[in-house]
Design a protein around this motif. Sequence first.
Motif, short mmCIF file in Angstrom:
data_model
loop_
_atom_site.label_atom_id
_atom_site.label_comp_id
_atom_site.label_asym_id
_atom_site.label_seq_id
_atom_site.Cartn_x
_atom_site.Cartn_y
_atom_site.Cartn_z
N PHE A 43 -40.69 21.92 39.55
CA PHE A 43 -39.52 21.05 39.53
C PHE A 43 -39.96 19.69 38.99
N ASP A 44 -39.09 19.09 38.16
CA ASP A 44 -39.34 17.76 37.60
C ASP A 44 -38.17 16.88 38.07
N ILE A 45 -38.42 16.16 39.15
CA ILE A 45 -37.33 15.42 39.81
C ILE A 45 -37.11 14.07 39.11
N GLY A 46 -35.87 13.82 38.68
CA GLY A 46 -35.58 12.62 37.89
C GLY A 46 -36.12 12.80 36.48
N THR A 47 -35.64 13.83 35.80
CA THR A 47 -36.28 14.29 34.56
C THR A 47 -36.09 13.32 33.39
N GLY A 48 -35.03 12.50 33.38
CA GLY A 48 -34.84 11.55 32.28
C GLY A 48 -34.73 12.26 30.94
N GLY A 50 -36.75 14.42 29.94
CA GLY A 50 -37.36 15.74 30.08
C GLY A 50 -38.82 15.75 29.67
N VAL A 51 -39.42 14.56 29.54
CA VAL A 51 -40.78 14.50 28.98
C VAL A 51 -41.79 15.23 29.86
N HIS A 52 -41.69 15.09 31.19
CA HIS A 52 -42.65 15.78 32.04
C HIS A 52 -42.42 17.28 32.04
N SER A 53 -41.17 17.69 32.00
CA SER A 53 -40.88 19.13 31.91
C SER A 53 -41.50 19.71 30.64
N THR A 67 -34.29 17.87 37.24
CA THR A 67 -33.02 17.42 37.82
C THR A 67 -32.84 15.93 37.54
N ASP A 68 -31.59 15.52 37.49
CA ASP A 68 -31.30 14.10 37.36
C ASP A 68 -29.88 13.84 37.86
N LEU A 69 -29.68 12.65 38.41
CA LEU A 69 -28.34 12.24 38.85
C LEU A 69 -27.44 11.91 37.66
N GLN A 70 -28.06 11.56 36.56
CA GLN A 70 -27.30 11.04 35.41
C GLN A 70 -26.97 12.15 34.41
N ARG A 71 -25.70 12.29 34.11
CA ARG A 71 -25.29 13.29 33.11
C ARG A 71 -25.97 13.03 31.77
N CYS A 108 -42.65 13.97 39.79
CA CYS A 108 -41.59 12.97 39.86
C CYS A 108 -42.15 11.62 39.46
N ASN A 109 -41.50 10.99 38.51
CA ASN A 109 -41.79 9.60 38.17
C ASN A 109 -40.60 8.81 38.69
N PRO A 110 -40.69 8.32 39.94
CA PRO A 110 -39.47 7.81 40.60
C PRO A 110 -39.09 6.41 40.14
N PRO A 111 -37.81 6.07 40.31
CA PRO A 111 -37.44 4.67 40.24
C PRO A 111 -38.27 3.92 41.28
N TRP A 112 -38.68 2.69 40.99
CA TRP A 112 -39.66 2.06 41.87
C TRP A 112 -39.21 0.74 42.50
N LEU A 113 -38.08 0.21 42.12
CA LEU A 113 -37.65 -1.07 42.69
C LEU A 113 -36.69 -0.81 43.86
N ASP A 122 -29.51 1.03 35.41
CA ASP A 122 -30.48 0.63 36.43
C ASP A 122 -30.97 1.81 37.26
N ALA A 123 -30.26 2.92 37.21
CA ALA A 123 -30.60 4.04 38.10
C ALA A 123 -32.00 4.59 37.84
N ALA A 124 -32.54 4.33 36.64
CA ALA A 124 -33.88 4.84 36.35
C ALA A 124 -34.97 4.01 37.00
N ILE A 125 -34.66 2.77 37.38
CA ILE A 125 -35.73 1.92 37.93
C ILE A 125 -35.45 1.42 39.34
C1 LIG Z 1 -38.31 6.17 36.08
S1 LIG Z 1 -37.12 7.33 35.47
C2 LIG Z 1 -38.23 8.68 35.02
C3 LIG Z 1 -37.69 9.57 33.90
C4 LIG Z 1 -38.68 10.63 33.39
N1 LIG Z 1 -39.08 11.55 34.42
C5 LIG Z 1 -39.91 9.96 32.83
O1 LIG Z 1 -40.94 9.98 33.49
O2 LIG Z 1 -39.84 9.41 31.72
C6 LIG Z 1 -36.37 7.94 36.98
C7 LIG Z 1 -35.27 8.99 36.77
O3 LIG Z 1 -34.85 9.43 38.07
C8 LIG Z 1 -33.44 9.64 38.04
N2 LIG Z 1 -32.97 9.61 39.43
C9 LIG Z 1 -32.78 8.53 40.25
N3 LIG Z 1 -32.39 8.92 41.48
C10 LIG Z 1 -32.36 10.28 41.45
C11 LIG Z 1 -32.04 11.29 42.43
N4 LIG Z 1 -31.68 10.96 43.67
N5 LIG Z 1 -32.09 12.59 42.07
C12 LIG Z 1 -32.45 12.95 40.79
N6 LIG Z 1 -32.77 12.03 39.82
C13 LIG Z 1 -32.73 10.72 40.15
C14 LIG Z 1 -32.95 8.50 37.14
O4 LIG Z 1 -31.64 8.77 36.63
C15 LIG Z 1 -34.03 8.48 36.07
O5 LIG Z 1 -33.71 9.34 34.99
#
Ligand SMILES: C[S@@+](CC[C@H](N)C(=O)[O-])C[C@H]1O[C@@H](n2cnc3c(N)ncnc32)[C@H](O)[C@@H]1O
Length: 190
Positions: A43-48, A50-53, A67-71, A108-113, A122-125
């Motif tokens: 699983f690649d959580i927060g795929t953005g 798709g680079v990690h996948s 997976t990602d929250l963003q369409r 997972c490369n999570p949002p960090w702030l 902003d949802a990515a960070i």
């Molecule tokens: C820092 S970006 C990483 C994107 C990609 N994995 C990369 O490393 O380039 C974080 C991603 O997590 C997604 N995200 C945030 N909250 C999430 C959640 N609860 N479930 C799934 N994805 C989530 C964001 O939309 C964003 O695409």
Amino acid sequence: MNGVDVPSLGVRIHPHYGTFMPTRHEYVDLVASEPLPAHDLAFDIGTGTGVHSAVLAKRGIRRVIGTDLQRRAVDCATENFELLGIADVAEARICDMFPDGKASLIVCNPPWLPGSAATSFDAAIYDPGSQMLLDAIAPAGLEVISRLDTTPAHCRASDATDVLHAARSREVTSLWRLRVAATAASSGAC
Ligand SMILES: C[S@@+](CC[C@H](N)C(=O)[O-])C[C@H]1O[C@@H](n2cnc3c(N)ncnc32)[C@H](O)[C@@H]1O
């Protein structure tokens, strides 16, 4: 658009407007080089984008679900999987965190702030409530196996004329490797 060069993938990844761009490829290199526990499902959580996948598919994982929250991110990742010829291995889904089922590997490369996202960009960070941050490790029954740090390789980190040089040159990108904690594993078996 020409896309973003991802050296460890050997190809370019094409971000859509508003998706997190993998311009700092140190974190992708970490996933490209660390040992894999298994090759069946990841699983690649927060795929953005798709680079990690894509990296995992290239490394021989037989099935990857991002997976990602963003369409816009899911559409972007899906398009990249098709462009890279890995759509039979990698799939992106709209999903909050985890898809159904269990995987041998989760990246997972999570949002960090730890703040609220004001816009969909902003949802990515931003990570409201620190849902994806590392203080959730122990309560989730996980433990840290190792942490691998890298220093920045991008040119702005070594450009002393950049106004943010001092901060950029001290950036650290870390790959945290986690597993189910021994106590959690044994209590689950009882
Ligand atoms: C820092 S970006 C990483 C994107 C990609 N994995 C990369 O490393 O380039 C974080 C991603 O997590 C997604 N995200 C945030 N909250 C999430 C959640 N609860 N479930 C799934 N994805 C989530 C964001 O939309 C964003 O695409």
